[in-house]
Design a protein around this motif. Structure first.
Motif, mmCIF file in Angstrom:
data_model
loop_
_atom_site.group_PDB
_atom_site.id
_atom_site.type_symbol
_atom_site.label_atom_id
_atom_site.label_comp_id
_atom_site.label_asym_id
_atom_site.label_seq_id
_atom_site.Cartn_x
_atom_site.Cartn_y
_atom_site.Cartn_z
ATOM 1 N N ALA A 67 18.949 19.424 93.028
ATOM 2 C CA ALA A 67 20.307 19.183 92.536
ATOM 3 C C ALA A 67 20.317 18.108 91.453
ATOM 4 O O ALA A 67 20.957 18.271 90.404
ATOM 5 N N LEU A 68 19.584 17.012 91.688
ATOM 6 C CA LEU A 68 19.570 15.929 90.709
ATOM 7 C C LEU A 68 18.774 16.317 89.467
ATOM 8 O O LEU A 68 19.154 15.981 88.338
ATOM 9 N N GLY A 69 17.661 17.049 89.672
ATOM 10 C CA GLY A 69 16.903 17.524 88.514
ATOM 11 C C GLY A 69 17.730 18.459 87.656
ATOM 12 O O GLY A 69 17.666 18.419 86.420
ATOM 13 N N SER A 70 18.531 19.310 88.297
ATOM 14 C CA SER A 70 19.418 20.210 87.553
ATOM 15 C C SER A 70 20.494 19.419 86.816
ATOM 16 O O SER A 70 20.871 19.760 85.682
ATOM 17 N N PHE A 71 20.982 18.350 87.463
ATOM 18 C CA PHE A 71 21.955 17.494 86.773
ATOM 19 C C PHE A 71 21.346 16.882 85.515
ATOM 20 O O PHE A 71 21.984 16.848 84.452
ATOM 21 N N TYR A 72 20.105 16.439 85.621
ATOM 22 C CA TYR A 72 19.480 15.814 84.453
ATOM 23 C C TYR A 72 19.176 16.837 83.363
ATOM 24 O O TYR A 72 19.246 16.510 82.168
ATOM 25 N N ARG A 83 10.005 9.684 87.915
ATOM 26 C CA ARG A 83 11.343 9.078 87.853
ATOM 27 C C ARG A 83 11.401 8.003 86.776
ATOM 28 O O ARG A 83 12.404 7.870 86.062
ATOM 29 N N ILE A 84 10.316 7.212 86.660
ATOM 30 C CA ILE A 84 10.264 6.177 85.620
ATOM 31 C C ILE A 84 10.189 6.827 84.241
ATOM 32 O O ILE A 84 10.864 6.399 83.295
ATOM 33 N N MET A 85 9.367 7.871 84.131
ATOM 34 C CA MET A 85 9.248 8.569 82.854
ATOM 35 C C MET A 85 10.586 9.147 82.409
ATOM 36 O O MET A 85 10.982 9.029 81.237
ATOM 37 N N LEU A 86 11.308 9.753 83.352
ATOM 38 C CA LEU A 86 12.616 10.319 83.021
ATOM 39 C C LEU A 86 13.602 9.219 82.645
ATOM 40 O O LEU A 86 14.397 9.384 81.712
ATOM 41 N N PRO A 96 9.637 15.664 83.171
ATOM 42 C CA PRO A 96 9.937 15.133 84.509
ATOM 43 C C PRO A 96 11.173 15.758 85.143
ATOM 44 O O PRO A 96 11.204 15.958 86.363
ATOM 45 N N ALA A 97 12.195 16.087 84.351
ATOM 46 C CA ALA A 97 13.385 16.723 84.927
ATOM 47 C C ALA A 97 13.023 18.068 85.533
ATOM 48 O O ALA A 97 13.490 18.422 86.626
ATOM 49 N N ASN A 98 12.177 18.822 84.839
ATOM 50 C CA ASN A 98 11.751 20.122 85.338
ATOM 51 C C ASN A 98 10.938 19.979 86.620
ATOM 52 O O ASN A 98 11.150 20.709 87.590
ATOM 53 N N MET A 99 10.007 19.044 86.634
ATOM 54 C CA MET A 99 9.156 18.874 87.807
ATOM 55 C C MET A 99 9.923 18.301 88.994
ATOM 56 O O MET A 99 9.644 18.638 90.144
ATOM 57 N N ILE A 100 10.869 17.422 88.734
ATOM 58 C CA ILE A 100 11.702 16.897 89.813
ATOM 59 C C ILE A 100 12.523 18.015 90.444
ATOM 60 O O ILE A 100 12.651 18.115 91.669
ATOM 61 N N ALA A 117 14.899 28.817 89.522
ATOM 62 C CA ALA A 117 14.657 28.733 88.085
ATOM 63 C C ALA A 117 15.860 29.256 87.297
ATOM 64 O O ALA A 117 16.218 28.711 86.247
ATOM 65 N N GLY A 118 16.494 30.313 87.812
ATOM 66 C CA GLY A 118 17.692 30.824 87.146
ATOM 67 C C GLY A 118 18.823 29.818 87.162
ATOM 68 O O GLY A 118 19.492 29.592 86.145
ATOM 69 N N LEU A 119 19.041 29.179 88.315
ATOM 70 C CA LEU A 119 20.090 28.165 88.415
ATOM 71 C C LEU A 119 19.775 26.965 87.532
ATOM 72 O O LEU A 119 20.667 26.392 86.900
ATOM 73 N N TYR A 120 18.499 26.580 87.502
ATOM 74 C CA TYR A 120 18.081 25.429 86.697
ATOM 75 C C TYR A 120 18.356 25.686 85.215
ATOM 76 O O TYR A 120 18.908 24.827 84.512
#
Length: 538
Positions: A295-300, A358-361, A404-408, A422-425
């Motif tokens: 959810a948070l990765g999708s937000f980012y 998380r730091i990289m993002l 990082p957003a993708n991997m998170i 992946a579709g939702l992302y």
């Protein structure tokens, strides 16, 4: 749920579920040359699909003339593609389970190629809208399918390297689309915007058919295929995309068509969410958002989508409207961002392996906000030199954000859930861009009116400075143009005020984009340590 548990203990390898956990995806222990070539072919298809979102933007005037369309109608060349794309992206997960990843991707690639050929033959607007919608459906099917293959076949460190390549392709295709489109149109004709897809489209389809085979079709899904959910999703997302795309141009709810689209989308959304949460085999499984990191990765990626699409729209438009640059001059200026991304790409994978994602993002999000702050110092003379440093920072920031957003988001998703997730992302990124463009359009209309009113408060002919400007311009025009030079001087002054109000409006819009990235930093503490990060150093 294990995905929601804070997992900060060191690991020697990412603990992805085994193939037996479901979905029939075969996890390769080590990627072969066949795997690399197959994924690279899919990435070429990804490049084509994303670039075609933007490639027509710099050539709409020429397409308008070729199709004998009005200024108001020609925007449908873009709108029809985007509506079809945003409907197909979340549907791709269900279709890939039904047909298999290979069959769906190859079908989509051939469909995209055929639609491109049809677009080049269009002789009127109606044909172009139908062909572009077909192209959007096909492109939307290709985009999410790359990620299940990547996460199935690759592990660290190859995974990080490949994700850097995908992020570079994603950003470059959006950034360079208008430039490539302008070059093709100026050098040949607007038909080549579509003809250029034919050879690579066929090559991609052949390569993927021969090289990619990670799952098998499951035709039993047809027995419970949720046609009702599909129709509701199409009405919901299609109406939403239309309203977001056309709303700023038609003053939102002042237009009856926008009102109808909003009402249709609102009613369909309620029914759609009820359907997917109660039906035993939903067209899209929204339970993926119960995974906190997804959810948070999708937000980012939503945030990154707003920045990527927003700046791709704002900077070229500023250069065209304020500086009067042509398509090639705009391309020479904005290509800096793409070059910075390419220069950064070899380092991104290394950083991802050595640094907490998380730091990289966070660094990427912060750098993008700084780039927006620096860009927001635009003046009526801003050009390549003034935009160079902010665009370099923006290119670096995008490369620091996307991987990082993708991997998170997808790194903790089980293999049998990857297709749907992946579709939702991808949908969140596209919606981020759509919402950003709609918001920017509305904000710019409001702020332009605001700045114009504030500036003309001080434009009084009784003021010596204003009268001096009018006298100087009238005297200069006296030998150049016949007629009332005083009125011409007032017109020149109005143009100056309009230009300055426009510059301030662009700065406001750019600051708004930067503010969203600053807000995104405050949610970073909620992100759990990504499981794939545990393998970063190995």
């Amino acid at each position: 749920m294990s995905a929601l548990r804070d997992d900060s203990s060191p690991r020697v390898a990412p603990t992805l579920p085994s193939p037996a956990s479901g979905g029939g995806l075969a996890l390769a222990t080590s990627p072969s040359l066949r795997d690399w070539l197959g994924v690279l072919a899919m990435v070429v298809g990804l490049f084509m699909a994303i670039m075609d979102v933007q490639i027509v933007t710099s050539s709409l005037t020429q397409i308008q003339g070729g199709l004998s369309a009005s200024t108001d109608e020609i925007s449908w060349v873009q709108t029809s593609y985007l509506i079809a794309d945003v409907v197909m992206v979340p549907l791709s997960g269900t279709l890939s389970r039904l047909l298999s990843t290979r069959v769906l991707f190859v079908t989509a690639a051939l469909g995209f190629t055929a639609a491109s050929a049809l677009c080049a033959t269009a002789t009127n607007l109606g044909q172009m809208i139908v062909y572009r919608a077909f192209q959007g459906f096909s492109g939307g099917a290709m985009m999410p399918l790359v990620f299940p293959v990547v996460y199935t076949k690759f592990r660290m460190p190859q995974l990080a390297t490949l994700m850097v390549l995908i992020s570079l392709i994603l950003n470059l295709s959006s950034t360079l689309g208008p430039t490539i489109g302008g070059f093709l149109t100026d050098t040949f004709s607007w038909h080549w915007l579509f003809l250029v897809n034919l050879a690579p489209g066929i090559a991609v389809a052949v390569a993927v058919w021969l090289l990619i085979d990670i799952d098998k079709p499951d035709l039993s899904l047809l027995r419970s295929f949720d046609l009702t959910g599909l129709v509701l999703m199409a009405l919901f997302l299609g109406g939403l995309q239309y309203a977001l795309q056309e709303g700023p141009r038609w003053d939102w709810l002042a237009d009856n068509t926008i009102v109808a689209a909003v009402l249709m989308s609102s009613i369909a959304s309620v029914l759609f969410f009820w359907r997917v949460l109660t039906y035993h085999q939903p067209i899209v499984d929204l339970r993926a958002f119960l995974n906190r990191n997804f959810a948070l990765g999708s937000f980012y990626t939503f945030v990154v989508g707003t920045g990527m699409y927003g700046t791709t729209y704002l900077v070229p438009l500023f250069l065209a409207q304020v500086r009067g640059f042509n398509a090639w001059q705009i391309g020479e200026t904005v290509v800096v961002t793409g070059l910075a991304q390419m220069a950064m790409s070899p380092f991104s994978a290394h950083i991802a392996r050595k640094l907490d994602l998380r730091i990289m993002l966070s660094i990427g999000i912060g750098l993008f906000a700084v780039a927006m702050y620096l860009t927001a110092g635009l003046t009526n003379q801003a050009g390549f030199a003034e935009l160079f440093v902010p665009q370099v920072l923006r290119g670096i920031a995008l490369m620091m954000c996307y991987l990082p957003a993708n991997m998170i988001a997808l790194g903790s998703v089980p293999p049998d859930k990857l297709k749907n997730s992946a579709g939702l992302y991808n949908l969140t990124r596209d919606l981020g861009g759509a919402i950003a463009l709609a918001t920017i359009g509305t904000l710019m209309n409001q702020r332009l009116h605001f700045h114009w009113n504030r500036l003309i408060e001080d434009i009084n002919p009784a003021r010596p400075a204003v009268q001096h400007f009018l006298d100087m311009q009238a005297g200069r025009l006296d030998v150049l143009v016949p007629g009332d030079t005083g009125r011409a001087a007032v017109k020149l002054l109005a143009n100056v005020v309009q230009r300055e109000a426009l510059v301030m409006t662009y700065n406001d819009a750019i600051l708004m984009v930067g503010a969203l990235f600053v807000a995104g930093l405050f949610l970073m503490p909620l992100v759990n340590r990504p499981r794939v990060a545990g393998a970063a150093g190995h």
